[in-house]
Design a protein around this motif. Sequence first.
Motif, PDB file in Angstrom:
ATOM      1  N   GLY A  75     121.950  -2.263 104.297  1.00  0.00           N
ATOM      2  CA  GLY A  75     121.637  -3.609 103.814  1.00  0.00           C
ATOM      3  C   GLY A  75     120.138  -3.844 103.862  1.00  0.00           C
ATOM      4  N   THR A  76     119.748  -5.041 103.481  1.00  0.00           N
ATOM      5  CA  THR A  76     118.326  -5.412 103.477  1.00  0.00           C
ATOM      6  C   THR A  76     117.699  -5.145 104.839  1.00  0.00           C
ATOM      7  OG1 THR A  76     118.936  -7.202 101.987  1.00  0.00           O
ATOM      8  CG2 THR A  76     116.747  -7.318 102.967  1.00  0.00           C
ATOM      9  N   THR A  77     118.425  -5.534 105.880  1.00  0.00           N
ATOM     10  CA  THR A  77     117.898  -5.404 107.244  1.00  0.00           C
ATOM     11  C   THR A  77     117.529  -3.956 107.536  1.00  0.00           C
ATOM     12  OG1 THR A  77     119.313  -7.229 107.904  1.00  0.00           O
ATOM     13  CG2 THR A  77     118.451  -5.835 109.677  1.00  0.00           C
TER      14      THR A  77
ATOM     15  N   HIS B  22     113.115 -14.554 106.459  1.00  0.00           N
ATOM     16  CA  HIS B  22     114.334 -14.334 107.241  1.00  0.00           C
ATOM     17  C   HIS B  22     113.933 -13.405 108.395  1.00  0.00           C
ATOM     18  CE1 HIS B  22     118.311 -12.443 107.994  1.00  0.00           C
ATOM     19  NE2 HIS B  22     118.863 -13.458 107.340  1.00  0.00           N
TER      20      HIS B  22
ATOM     21  N   SER C  90     115.028 -10.765 109.220  1.00  0.00           N
ATOM     22  CA  SER C  90     115.051  -9.353 108.774  1.00  0.00           C
ATOM     23  C   SER C  90     113.707  -8.885 108.235  1.00  0.00           C
ATOM     24  CB  SER C  90     116.056  -9.166 107.639  1.00  0.00           C
ATOM     25  OG  SER C  90     117.323  -9.428 108.079  1.00  0.00           O
TER      26      SER C  90
ATOM     27  N   THR D 214     109.154 -12.545 100.868  1.00  0.00           N
ATOM     28  CA  THR D 214     110.469 -12.647 100.241  1.00  0.00           C
ATOM     29  C   THR D 214     110.337 -12.890  98.742  1.00  0.00           C
ATOM     30  OG1 THR D 214     112.584 -13.799 100.370  1.00  0.00           O
ATOM     31  CG2 THR D 214     110.638 -15.167 100.620  1.00  0.00           C
TER      32      THR D 214
ATOM     33  N   ASN E  66     115.612 -17.912 101.661  1.00  0.00           N
ATOM     34  CA  ASN E  66     117.028 -18.253 101.851  1.00  0.00           C
ATOM     35  C   ASN E  66     117.193 -19.671 102.398  1.00  0.00           C
ATOM     36  OD1 ASN E  66     115.959 -17.326 104.374  1.00  0.00           O
ATOM     37  ND2 ASN E  66     118.007 -17.277 105.199  1.00  0.00           N
TER      38      ASN E  66
ATOM     39  N   ASP F 195     111.295  -8.562 100.154  1.00  0.00           N
ATOM     40  CA  ASP F 195     112.689  -8.758 100.549  1.00  0.00           C
ATOM     41  C   ASP F 195     113.418  -9.428  99.380  1.00  0.00           C
ATOM     42  OD1 ASP F 195     115.063  -9.819 101.433  1.00  0.00           O
ATOM     43  OD2 ASP F 195     114.251 -10.709 103.255  1.00  0.00           O
TER      44      ASP F 195
ATOM     45  N   ALA G  62     116.712  -9.877  99.063  1.00  0.00           N
ATOM     46  CA  ALA G  62     118.106 -10.220  99.404  1.00  0.00           C
ATOM     47  C   ALA G  62     118.626 -11.407  98.597  1.00  0.00           C
ATOM     48  CB  ALA G  62     118.228 -10.500 100.900  1.00  0.00           C
ATOM     49  N   GLN G  63     117.829 -12.463  98.463  1.00  0.00           N
ATOM     50  CA  GLN G  63     118.271 -13.634  97.702  1.00  0.00           C
ATOM     51  C   GLN G  63     117.804 -13.557  96.254  1.00  0.00           C
ATOM     52  OE1 GLN G  63     120.355 -15.801  98.857  1.00  0.00           O
ATOM     53  NE2 GLN G  63     120.254 -15.246 101.009  1.00  0.00           N
TER      54      GLN G  63
ATOM     55  N   SER H 115     120.582  -6.280  99.523  1.00  0.00           N
ATOM     56  CA  SER H 115     121.937  -5.986 100.007  1.00  0.00           C
ATOM     57  C   SER H 115     122.915  -6.126  98.854  1.00  0.00           C
ATOM     58  CB  SER H 115     122.354  -6.994 101.091  1.00  0.00           C
ATOM     59  OG  SER H 115     121.430  -6.993 102.151  1.00  0.00           O
TER      60      SER H 115
ATOM     61  N   HIS I 168     126.042  -6.913  99.041  1.00  0.00           N
ATOM     62  CA  HIS I 168     127.060  -7.963  99.210  1.00  0.00           C
ATOM     63  C   HIS I 168     126.615  -9.326  98.700  1.00  0.00           C
ATOM     64  CE1 HIS I 168     125.549 -10.181 102.859  1.00  0.00           C
ATOM     65  NE2 HIS I 168     124.848  -9.074 103.016  1.00  0.00           N
ATOM     66  N   LYS I 169     125.306  -9.530  98.522  1.00  0.00           N
ATOM     67  CA  LYS I 169     124.859 -10.826  97.980  1.00  0.00           C
ATOM     68  C   LYS I 169     124.841 -10.797  96.451  1.00  0.00           C
ATOM     69  CE  LYS I 169     122.046 -11.831 102.021  1.00  0.00           C
ATOM     70  NZ  LYS I 169     122.670 -12.889 102.804  1.00  0.00           N
TER      71      LYS I 169
HETATM   72  C1  LIG Z   1     116.144 -13.596 102.519  1.00  0.00           C
HETATM   73  C2  LIG Z   1     117.056 -12.691 103.306  1.00  0.00           C
HETATM   74  N1  LIG Z   1     116.576 -11.533 103.772  1.00  0.00           N
HETATM   75  C3  LIG Z   1     117.344 -10.679 104.461  1.00  0.00           C
HETATM   76  C4  LIG Z   1     118.658 -10.949 104.716  1.00  0.00           C
HETATM   77  C5  LIG Z   1     119.462  -9.970 105.505  1.00  0.00           C
HETATM   78  O1  LIG Z   1     120.462  -9.385 104.714  1.00  0.00           O
HETATM   79  P1  LIG Z   1     121.516  -8.405 105.366  1.00  0.00           P
HETATM   80  O2  LIG Z   1     122.092  -9.144 106.542  1.00  0.00           O
HETATM   81  O3  LIG Z   1     122.525  -8.178 104.280  1.00  0.00           O
HETATM   82  O4  LIG Z   1     120.813  -7.174 105.779  1.00  0.00           O
HETATM   83  C6  LIG Z   1     119.206 -12.148 104.267  1.00  0.00           C
HETATM   84  C7  LIG Z   1     120.603 -12.505 104.580  1.00  0.00           C
HETATM   85  O5  LIG Z   1     120.987 -13.645 104.614  1.00  0.00           O
HETATM   86  C8  LIG Z   1     118.385 -13.037 103.529  1.00  0.00           C
HETATM   87  O6  LIG Z   1     118.849 -14.205 103.069  1.00  0.00           O
END
Ligand SMILES: Cc1ncc(COP(=O)(O)O)c(C=O)c1O
Length: 403
Positions: A98-100, A128, A130, A170, A174, A199, A201-202, A222, A224-225
């Motif tokens: 995942g992103t993390t 985030h 992460s 980012t 988020n 990042d 993810a969003q 990620s 899953h998003k």
């Molecule tokens: C902006 C952002 N970065 C990183 C993440 C982390 O994603 P993941 O938990 O799928 O690794 C999220 C998850 O909500 C996010 O919103």
Amino acid sequence: MVLLDLNSHNKHYNPEKFRSNFPAINDQSVYLDSAATALKPQAMIAATHEYYAHSTATAQRSLHHDALQVTASIDKARQYVADFIHANDNSEIIWTRGTTESINIVAQSYARTILKPNDEIIVSELEHHSNLLPWLIVAQQTGAKVIKWSSNIDELSALISSRTKIVAITQMSNVTGFCPDLATISQITHQYNAVLVVDGAQGIVHHCLDVKQLDIDFYAFSAHKLYGPTGLGVLYGKQLLLKQMSVWQGGGKMLKTASFSDFQPADLPYKFEAGTPNIAGIIGFAATLDWLRNWDVKQADRYTEQLANYTKSQLMKITDIEFYSVDNSPIISFNIKNIHHNDLAILLGEQKIAIRTGELCAQPLMQKLGCHGVIRISLMPYNNQQDVDKLIEAIQNAIAILT
Ligand SMILES: Cc1ncc(COP(=O)(O)O)c(C=O)c1O
């Protein structure tokens, strides 16, 4: 070779048709927590089921028919992702959890090897955890410093210097939904020979991006998003950088040769992919991206923006509501005076409305916003006006109980 051409099809977007692809949607509940994880389309569920029910095999190892098919599917999926973000080559696409994990790989396998004491990593305040914690950890390990940046472009120009080695930002917050100007940030970052980590993810969900055009060095997201399976993510990195990086984890298939005294890493992308990959997830994600190309995603984004504007206009009728998110964003964060965000979440949950509340894994940003948590509604092209109307009614019911 382009396998996934998002422009080549005679595409359309029809909200009701799109919505009908998601078996989890029903008349009894409303899902407004897609920024946490998106609902899954039938195409993705069917592909994952097909793999487990009829063609389970490992990838890149066994030579029987199903195993060769699985290996080919994973290669195809990698090319789909490369096409989706406009990478130069599919060897620049690394499968992660995942992103993390993707950002942690950059921090440990890239940053840790180049950072020296007093070097600087500029990290925006929007991040985030992460996209903050991996930098704090590597700063502790190397003596480098993490520099707080508001995400304002002028401030970046003032903060950046020859000491800056990394700028982390980012694509879309988020919490606030703000989308920084990545093109200008990239330009400034590269003027100082620093590396830009984004990042996604969003952002990837609502704004398709071209990593080459924006000259992004590392991009993480990620699955899953983006309507895909959980437990799967992507790290994109420029080939030159990935080649110079040290390996991430040790294990099967990340090596060319091994003895008790040494090993030689595999070529890209396998060097970063130790162990059996998330085969079902990758196959499911390929099906997701394949399905997604049937839809006009730009039209879907415009629809979501209109729905977001409608949502905000309805929420604004609530007395003493304070917004934290930017206009036109599918992410809407707010608080209502004298109501604790979690009390509201529980009462909405009882009315089968799914939303997210709390710090949203962004404690420093909460401090900046001057609150201990927010209420977040996140919209997707599968939501509709009825969802929003049910939300508003449920909030009014909750307020009646709480005040
Ligand atoms: C902006 C952002 N970065 C990183 C993440 C982390 O994603 P993941 O938990 O799928 O690794 C999220 C998850 O909500 C996010 O919103």
